[in-house]
Design a protein around this motif. Structure first.
Motif, PDB file in Angstrom:
ATOM      1  N   VAL A 270       0.869  -1.170   0.000  1.00 53.11           N
ATOM      2  CA  VAL A 270       0.000   0.000   0.000  1.00 53.11           C
ATOM      3  C   VAL A 270       0.908   1.222   0.000  1.00 53.11           C
ATOM      4  CG1 VAL A 270      -1.890   1.195   1.151  1.00 53.11           C
ATOM      5  CG2 VAL A 270      -1.720  -1.303   1.310  1.00 53.11           C
ATOM      6  N   THR A 271       0.870   1.968  -1.102  1.00 50.35           N
ATOM      7  CA  THR A 271       1.807   3.067  -1.288  1.00 50.35           C
ATOM      8  C   THR A 271       1.071   4.362  -1.602  1.00 50.35           C
ATOM      9  OG1 THR A 271       2.041   2.416  -3.612  1.00 50.35           O
ATOM     10  CG2 THR A 271       3.689   1.592  -2.075  1.00 50.35           C
ATOM     11  N   VAL A 272       1.747   5.464  -1.331  1.00 45.75           N
ATOM     12  CA  VAL A 272       1.196   6.782  -1.656  1.00 45.75           C
ATOM     13  C   VAL A 272       1.114   6.900  -3.172  1.00 45.75           C
ATOM     14  CG1 VAL A 272       1.566   9.273  -1.487  1.00 45.75           C
ATOM     15  CG2 VAL A 272       2.107   7.781   0.462  1.00 45.75           C
ATOM     16  N   LEU A 273      -0.016   7.386  -3.672  1.00 47.37           N
ATOM     17  CA  LEU A 273      -0.308   7.375  -5.103  1.00 47.37           C
ATOM     18  C   LEU A 273      -0.121   8.747  -5.736  1.00 47.37           C
ATOM     19  CD1 LEU A 273      -1.494   6.013  -7.663  1.00 47.37           C
ATOM     20  CD2 LEU A 273      -3.764   6.598  -6.788  1.00 47.37           C
ATOM     21  N   ASP A 274       0.671   8.771  -6.792  1.00 42.96           N
ATOM     22  CA  ASP A 274       0.768   9.928  -7.674  1.00 42.96           C
ATOM     23  C   ASP A 274      -0.076   9.599  -8.897  1.00 42.96           C
ATOM     24  OD1 ASP A 274       1.384  11.895  -9.490  1.00 42.96           O
ATOM     25  OD2 ASP A 274       3.555  11.637  -9.381  1.00 42.96           O
TER      26      ASP A 274
ATOM     27  N   TYR B 148      -3.842  10.137  -1.243  1.00 43.18           N
ATOM     28  CA  TYR B 148      -4.266   9.123  -2.194  1.00 43.18           C
ATOM     29  C   TYR B 148      -3.300   7.945  -2.083  1.00 43.18           C
ATOM     30  CZ  TYR B 148      -7.084  12.727  -4.557  1.00 43.18           C
ATOM     31  OH  TYR B 148      -7.990  13.713  -4.859  1.00 43.18           O
ATOM     32  N   PHE B 149      -3.792   6.734  -2.293  1.00 41.89           N
ATOM     33  CA  PHE B 149      -2.929   5.568  -2.149  1.00 41.89           C
ATOM     34  C   PHE B 149      -3.294   4.499  -3.170  1.00 41.89           C
ATOM     35  CE2 PHE B 149      -6.446   4.878   0.824  1.00 41.89           C
ATOM     36  CZ  PHE B 149      -6.853   3.586   0.518  1.00 41.89           C
ATOM     37  N   LEU B 150      -2.385   3.546  -3.314  1.00 39.45           N
ATOM     38  CA  LEU B 150      -2.560   2.445  -4.256  1.00 39.45           C
ATOM     39  C   LEU B 150      -2.287   1.123  -3.543  1.00 39.45           C
ATOM     40  CD1 LEU B 150      -2.932   1.474  -7.231  1.00 39.45           C
ATOM     41  CD2 LEU B 150      -0.432   1.654  -7.447  1.00 39.45           C
ATOM     42  N   VAL B 151      -3.211   0.192  -3.663  1.00 35.96           N
ATOM     43  CA  VAL B 151      -3.005  -1.165  -3.161  1.00 35.96           C
ATOM     44  C   VAL B 151      -2.723  -2.046  -4.368  1.00 35.96           C
ATOM     45  CG1 VAL B 151      -3.962  -3.030  -1.752  1.00 35.96           C
ATOM     46  CG2 VAL B 151      -4.754  -0.675  -1.397  1.00 35.96           C
TER      47      VAL B 151
END
Length: 265
Positions: A232-236, A260-263
């Motif tokens: 789970v990372t910070v999303l650009d 915002y984040f990305l799984v």
């Protein structure tokens, strides 16, 4: 610093606290229930409060750690910033889904250690399904008392992307992410923290979140996702596949709003 050891016995007790909170929610689910207005104008039901009190009382009985719950979130930053370990609780995630009576709501309890969710329980009482994940141990789902290990699944070349989206919150920015992926894609709608669990269980490849969330919305399912091999990372949004994206962390600032984040896997 508080000394703490999450033994298998204690992890089981936390899971049971979540399950029992779910039963209290279901006692209200099929009845007419009161809807209050919180300061942010989002709905708060009797079920939120019943689950909150059960979870807080239960955790206090088995653990010395502080607790941050959505329904008692007025703890000042001057206090929270001293915490290295604490319980992060959303007693009813997906209140709007609860009100719509579509079953896609969850009870969430996470253990946060040094900003990282190391243990989490996500219980969906309407479908009687529970997800549990613990760092360096693994993750599983449980239905009718039967536990099944879960594992995140990487996308393979030529495979249709399965992308999890929100049931109640959609954003035009999701199209930028879908375009960046290329190929065929299928958007799977889901409510509450179950979205992260779909990636954790390998039922979807990715969940980009480009709408507002708070830390208690994600902590427990984040722990399940990590334990299942996802990240789970910070999303650009302009560079959604950034391999060097920073991990999403907790209790690092005054605000409890997530970026915002990305799984993904």
């Amino acid at each position: 610093m508080t000394s703490f050891d999450l033994t298998p016995e204690l992890a089981e007790k936390v899971k049971q606290i979540a399950v029992q909170a779910g039963k209290k929610i279901m006692e209200i689910y099929d009845k007419d229930f009161t809807i209050y207005d919180k300061s942010d104008s989002s709905p708060l039901t009797d079920a939120d409060l019943a689950a909150h009190h059960h979870i807080v009382d239960g955790l206090k009985a088995i653990s010395p750690l502080p607790i941050l719950s959505e329904e008692s979130a007025d703890i000042p930053w001057s206090t929270r910033k001293t915490w290295v370990r604490y319980w992060l609780v959303d007693p009813l995630d997906g209140t709007k889904e609860f009100i719509k009576k579509n079953g896609e709501f969850t009870v969430n309890i996470a253990l946060i250690e040094y900003g990282v969710p190391t243990f989490g329980v996500v219980h969906a009482p309407a479908i009687d399904k529970t997800y549990v994940g613990q760092e360096d141990v693994g993750a599983y789902s449980e239905v009718n008392g039967t536990q099944s290990p879960i594992k995140a699944k990487k996308h393979t070349v030529g495979e249709t992307w399965k992308i999890v989206g929100s049931r109640s919150h959609q954003s035009s920015e999701i199209n930028k992410i879908l375009d960046a992926l290329g190929g065929e894609n299928e958007l799977v709608a889901m409510g509450s923290s179950l979205k992260l669990c779909l990636v954790a269980s390998g039922e979807a490849h990715m969940y980009p979140r480009v709408g507002p969330t708070c830390e208690w919305d994600t902590g427990a399912a984040h722990a399940v996702a990590i334990a299942a091999g996802a990240k789970v990372t910070v999303l650009d949004v302009e560079n959604p596949m950034d391999a060097d994206a920073s991990p999403l962390r907790y209790n690092q600032k005054d605000s409890v709003l997530n970026p915002y984040f990305l799984v993904s896997c």
